[in-house]
Design a protein around this motif. Structure first.
Motif, PDB file in Angstrom:
ATOM      1  N   ALA A  58       0.746  -1.279   0.008  1.00  0.00           N
ATOM      2  CA  ALA A  58       0.009   0.018  -0.019  1.00  0.00           C
ATOM      3  C   ALA A  58       0.906   1.230  -0.027  1.00  0.00           C
ATOM      4  CB  ALA A  58      -1.055   0.039   1.151  1.00  0.00           C
TER       5      ALA A  58
ATOM      6  N   ASP B 179      -3.561   1.941  -2.719  1.00  0.00           N
ATOM      7  CA  ASP B 179      -4.600   0.682  -2.563  1.00  0.00           C
ATOM      8  C   ASP B 179      -5.289   0.599  -3.976  1.00  0.00           C
ATOM      9  OD1 ASP B 179      -4.188   0.766   0.168  1.00  0.00           O
ATOM     10  OD2 ASP B 179      -5.893   2.483   0.746  1.00  0.00           O
ATOM     11  N   ALA B 180      -5.516   1.698  -4.804  1.00  0.00           N
ATOM     12  CA  ALA B 180      -6.182   1.301  -5.924  1.00  0.00           C
ATOM     13  C   ALA B 180      -5.319   0.449  -6.634  1.00  0.00           C
ATOM     14  CB  ALA B 180      -6.627   2.616  -6.712  1.00  0.00           C
TER      15      ALA B 180
ATOM     16  N   ALA C  94      -5.443  -3.119  -5.492  1.00  0.00           N
ATOM     17  CA  ALA C  94      -6.683  -3.726  -5.647  1.00  0.00           C
ATOM     18  C   ALA C  94      -6.806  -4.429  -7.293  1.00  0.00           C
ATOM     19  CB  ALA C  94      -7.716  -2.851  -5.436  1.00  0.00           C
ATOM     20  N   ALA C  95      -6.208  -3.733  -8.278  1.00  0.00           N
ATOM     21  CA  ALA C  95      -5.981  -3.969  -9.578  1.00  0.00           C
ATOM     22  C   ALA C  95      -4.919  -5.108 -10.089  1.00  0.00           C
ATOM     23  CB  ALA C  95      -6.074  -2.725 -10.483  1.00  0.00           C
TER      24      ALA C  95
ATOM     25  N   GLY D  87      -2.331  -6.402  -7.423  1.00  0.00           N
ATOM     26  CA  GLY D  87      -1.758  -6.882  -6.331  1.00  0.00           C
ATOM     27  C   GLY D  87      -0.461  -6.180  -6.156  1.00  0.00           C
TER      28      GLY D  87
END
Length: 335
Positions: free
Chosen positions: A77, A82-83, A86-87, A89
Motif C-alpha cells: 500500500a 490501495d487502488a 486492488a487491481a 496486487g
C-alpha cells in the motif's frame, strides 16, 4: 525510516547486468558517477523483474540492501497505493530501463498478454515504448513491417537467418532527442546503433528474437524454448508504412507536464519541467538534465540532479518540481 518501507523517494544506483550486445557509455555519461561498461547497455531502474529463466538477475537492490521486489511485497500500500494493489496486487506492473545501443539490436518482437499466458506462463506480455534521450547523427530505429508479410515468408527469413531481408522489410525511422515511440506487442523492431532511450515496458524479459544468429548463443534463445513454429505466431505481420504516426510522436512542448504516451492500460510517461505538479503514485523518475528539487507532500524535499534515478512511492503524496530541470516520470498502468 527505512527506504524499504515505501514512505519516501529512494535514489537508486545503476543496475547494469551484462547483456549480449554492446553499449553503456551513454548511461555512464548521463549518470556521471558510473564507469562505462562494454556490455552494460541496459540499466534496469526500480526493477522487480528478472532476466527470463533466472532467479535474481535484473532485480533492483535498494541502498539499504533490500530488494525492491521484497520491499514492495512487504509494504504494497505504501509503495503502490490501495487502488493499484486492488487491481494488480503487489506487482508494480512496470519495468523501466535506460538503454544505450552501442550496436544495432537484432530484429525481434514481444508477445502479447494472451500469448505470454498461453505459451510462457506469464501474467504479462511485453508492450513497450521508448523516449529518445540521445541519438547520433542519422541514427534510426526500425519498426513494423513496411508491407504486410505472409507467415511463410517470415518463417523462411528466420529459418535462413536472412538478416538483410528482415531488417530491410522494416520501416526505418530517424529519431532525435525528445521523440517518443510506442511499440505494441508483436510489432517487429530493431534499435539502431547510437540511440539512447528511456524504455518503459510491461515487466517481463520475453523476446522472440527473429534475428538470433551473431547475437544469441543458439536458436532456442530466439524462441525461448517453444520452437519458432509456435513463437512466430506472436509476430504482427501487418504493414505499418502508412500509419507510423500511430507509433512515433514528436512533441517539443515546453509545458511543465507533457504526457508522452496515451496507453494507460500498459504504462504512462510524462516529461516534466519546473512547475510540474504530480499526483501521488508509484513511479520511476529519471532526471535528464539540470538540477532542482522535488517537494513532496509527506516526505519533504528531494534534491535532483542530471542522471539521478528514483523509485517514487505512492505514500510520499502529491509533489511539485522546482528548478532548472528536465525529467521523465514513468508510471504503471491506470488501475
Amino acid at each position: 525510516m527505512s527506504d524499504a518501507e515505501g514512505l519516501r523517494p529512494v535514489q537508486l544506483p545503476a543496475n547494469q547486468p551484462e547483456r549480449f550486445y554492446r553499449g553503456g557509455a551513454a548511461i555512464a555519461a548521463l549518470r556521471g558517477d558510473t564507469p562505462p561498461m562494454a556490455f552494460g547497455p541496459e540499466d534496469w531502474v526500480a526493477s522487480c523483474t528478472t532476466f527470463h529463466g533466472e532467479q535474481a538477475t535484473g532485480l533492483t537492490t535498494l541502498p539499504g540492501g533490500d530488494l525492491l521486489r521484497d520491499a514492495v511485497a512487504a509494504h504494497p500500500a505504501n509503495w503502490l497505493g490501495d487502488a493499484h494493489v486492488a487491481a494488480f496486487g503487489a506487482d508494480t506492473a512496470l519495468l523501466v530501463k535506460l538503454l544505450d545501443a552501442g550496436q544495432r539490436l537484432p530484429v525481434h518482437c514481444h508477445p502479447s498478454d494472451a500469448f505470454a499466458r498461453a505459451h510462457y506462463g506469464s501474467r504479462h506480455g511485453k508492450t513497450e515504448a521508448w523516449i529518445i534521450v540521445g541519438a547520433a547523427a542519422e541514427a534510426a530505429v526500425h519498426i513494423g513491417f513496411a508491407e504486410e508479410q505472409d507467415a511463410d515468408t517470415v518463417a523462411d527469413w528466420v529459418a535462413r537467418q536472412d538478416a538483410a531481408a528482415m531488417l530491410g522489410a522494416l520501416n526505418p525511422v530517424t529519431v532525435r532527442p525528445g521523440d517518443a515511440v510506442f511499440v505494441p506487442a508483436g510489432v517487429p523492431h530493431a534499435i539502431g546503433a547510437g540511440v539512447f532511450i528511456v524504455e518503459l515496458q510491461q515487466p517481463t524479459d520475453l523476446s522472440v528474437t527473429l534475428e538470433w544468429r551473431n547475437f544469441l548463443d543458439d536458436e532456442a534463445g530466439g524462441h525461448l524454448g517453444i520452437g519458432f513454429e509456435t513463437a512466430l505466431r506472436c509476430v504482427d505481420r501487418q504493414g505499418w508504412a502508412g500509419r507510423l504516426d500511430e507509433l512515433v510522436r514528436r512533441d517539443e512542448s515546453p509545458a511543465a507536464v507533457t504526457e508522452l504516451f496515451g496507453q494507460p492500460e500498459f504504462f504512462r510517461a510524462e516529461r516534466l519541467r519546473s512547475g510540474a505538479t504530480l499526483a501521488a503514485s508509484f513511479g520511476v523518475l529519471v532526471v535528464l538534465d539540470g538540477a532542482g528539487v522535488l517537494r513532496t507532500e509527506k516526505a519533504g524535499e528531494v534534491p535532483l540532479r542530471k542522471g539521478a534515478t528514483f523509485a517514487l512511492p505512492h505514500a510520499a503524496g502529491e509533489s511539485t518540481l522546482d528548478g532548472d530541470v528536465v525529467a521523465v516520470r514513468c508510471l504503471p498502468p491506470t488501475p
